[in-house]
Motif scaffolding. Structure first.
Motif: not given
Length: 88
Positions: A22-25, A32-34
């Motif tokens: 979950r953390m890696s997601k 990706r947002i960056q």
């Protein structure tokens, strides 16, 4: 008694493994947002604000259905009837 301590570490490892993917997601999404352009970021903000508001509305409706807010509403009405409220 010895059996319980034998599995104590195993339970912690399972919890860690459950959180790991979950953390890696999340980290992937953050990365990706960056990479988004300012226009894409604005579009994402708009989408997420709507998504979050709808999720909050669904949760509030579910809480109302099962009576989670009844005591709070009753107290607010009692306070109002007893003159402990002010007009907005």
């Amino acid at each position: 008694m010895g059996g319980a301590s034998k599995f104590a570490g195993f339970s912690s490892e399972l919890k860690w493994r459950a959180r790991g993917p979950r953390m890696s997601k999340v980290e992937s999404i953050e990365s990706r947002i960056q990479e988004l352009s300012p226009e894409e970021l604005a579009e994402l903000r708009d989408w997420f604000a709507k998504f979050d508001a709808e999720a909050w509305d669904r949760q509030l409706e579910a809480d109302v259905k099962v009576g989670k807010l009844d005591a709070m509403a009753e107290r607010a009405l009692r306070d109002h009837l007893d003159g402990r409220s002010t007009k907005l």
